[in-house]
Design an enzyme around this catalytic site. Structure first.
Site, PDB file in Angstrom:
ATOM      1  N   GLU A  71       6.951  -7.014  -4.357  1.00  0.00           N
ATOM      2  CA  GLU A  71       6.032  -7.456  -5.414  1.00  0.00           C
ATOM      3  C   GLU A  71       6.799  -7.647  -6.720  1.00  0.00           C
ATOM      4  O   GLU A  71       7.824  -7.008  -6.951  1.00  0.00           O
ATOM      5  CB  GLU A  71       4.914  -6.419  -5.628  1.00  0.00           C
ATOM      6  CG  GLU A  71       4.085  -6.119  -4.390  1.00  0.00           C
ATOM      7  CD  GLU A  71       3.215  -7.279  -3.954  1.00  0.00           C
ATOM      8  OE1 GLU A  71       2.938  -8.150  -4.803  1.00  0.00           O
ATOM      9  OE2 GLU A  71       2.829  -7.317  -2.773  1.00  0.00           O
ATOM     10  N   THR A 100       0.836  -1.204   0.000  1.00  0.00           N
ATOM     11  CA  THR A 100       0.000   0.000   0.000  1.00  0.00           C
ATOM     12  C   THR A 100       0.866   1.247   0.000  1.00  0.00           C
ATOM     13  O   THR A 100       0.596   2.213  -0.734  1.00  0.00           O
ATOM     14  CB  THR A 100      -0.924   0.004   1.230  1.00  0.00           C
ATOM     15  OG1 THR A 100      -1.754  -1.159   1.205  1.00  0.00           O
ATOM     16  CG2 THR A 100      -1.802   1.252   1.255  1.00  0.00           C
TER      17      THR A 100
END
Length: 338
Positions: free
Chosen positions: A282, A71
């Site tokens: 990621e 996030t």
């Protein structure tokens, strides 16, 4: 005219406890003089990034990223392309919370993290930008390639929730026997490395994957990446390096480690072999990848007093997790010797 703040939060973070405390978090920013509102991210791709982009264009003074490192990465990508940019505050609610760890932001109390706004202290942080064939994005903590980056992709979500960063340590131990040889060409400010590597790190802080001493001499905001190349695929040597990493960062002196400060990195493979690039935990595309530095690009709310006082402290919970990891890799080392 009162300043405006936007809290962008991931409702699934913190084992879903974060969303229950959003009203209390909003109150802290209101007390600090901000007209404060909240945005709940959705499962749609780049939900947090698009909201941060919108708020930056709309002239918000403060954006609060509440969630895990994913996030925070999205919010940074929404803020960073613009000038002027809002200040950034962080409410860490993820699994490892590497970025909050590096900035000494409270990681187990969401409201306490929000209360840092009252101290009026900020730090100007470097960020990086990575360009691959499929990605062109900013990152705040780590670009990486090699076998340990597979850990991030392979740990199931429910395992992360139950065991936190311990899940990564255990999975890392399981993956060690799968270490493969990747012939790479790594270009940096002062030279080029060509040869085999099992791990390549391009780090902006000292904290990666729950390890707090990846770059033990890192100075935040110095305009330099820490480039670490592990030049071995031998399991026993890798285990020794991990142990040295846990022992005050002594891995940086090992002959099988290339350790450099640089403002630019280009990572390529030889023989067209695939090399996946991990960006802040990621998947970020495949090599070739170019990493560029943006010095002191973001102003981030933190606790400067705690940063100065806690420079040499070691998180007790991390020590316990490291001990568990050492037990796991010791079993593998014994099996290897047999």
């Amino acid at each position: 005219m009162r300043k405006r703040a936007r809290v962008i939060y991931n409702p699934t973070s913190g084992r879903e406890l974060l969303k229950k405390q959003i009203p209390d978090i909003l109150i802290e920013y209101e007390k600090a003089g901000y007209d404060t509102s909240a945005f709940c991210t959705t499962p749609e791709p780049l939900s947090a990034q698009e909201e941060a982009d919108r708020c930056t264009k709309d002239g918000f003074d403060l954006i609060v990223a509440a969630g895990g490192d994913g996030t925070i990465n999205e919010v940074i990508n929404g803020i960073s392309p613009y000038e002027p940019r809002p200040k950034l505050a962080i409410i860490p609610a993820g699994t490892t919370n590497d970025y909050a760890r590096a900035l000494m932001i409270p990681r187990y109390d969401f409201v306490k993290a929000a209360q840092l706004i009252h101290k009026g202290q900020t730090v100007h942080m470097d960020i990086g930008k990575v360009k691959t064939s499929s990605e062109n994005k900013f990152f705040m903590n780590i670009g990486a390639a090699g076998f340990l980056t597979e850990v991030t992709y392979e740990v199931p979500a429910n395992m992360k929730s139950l065991f936190g960063s311990l899940a990564y340590f255990v999975k890392g131990a399981e993956l060690l026997p799968r270490v493969g040889k990747v012939p790479v060409k790594i270009t940096y400010d002062d030279g080029v490395y060509e040869g085999v590597a099992s791990l390549v790190f391009v780090a902006l802080t000292n904290s990666v994957g729950g390890f707090e001493k990846i770059a033990p001499d890192k100075t935040l905001g110095d305009g330099q990446f820490t480039l670490i190349i592990v030049k071995t695929t031998n399991i026993a040597e890798i285990l020794r390096l991990i142990t040295m990493l846990m022992n005050d960062g002594k891995h940086i002196h090992h002959p099988k480690v290339l350790y450099k400060k640089t403002s630019y990195v280009k990572a390529e493979t030889q023989n067209n072999q695939q090399l996946m690039i991990n960006i802040d935990g990621e998947y970020g595309g495949d090599a070739p990848a170019e990493f560029s530095m943006y010095q002191q690009h973001l102003e981030i709310v933190t606790d400067l007093d705690r940063m100065h006082l806690s420079i040499n402290t070691h998180d007790l919970m991390t020590e316990e997790k490291e001990e568990d990891f050492i037990k796991q890799v010791s079993k593998l080392e014994n099996n290897e010797e047999e």
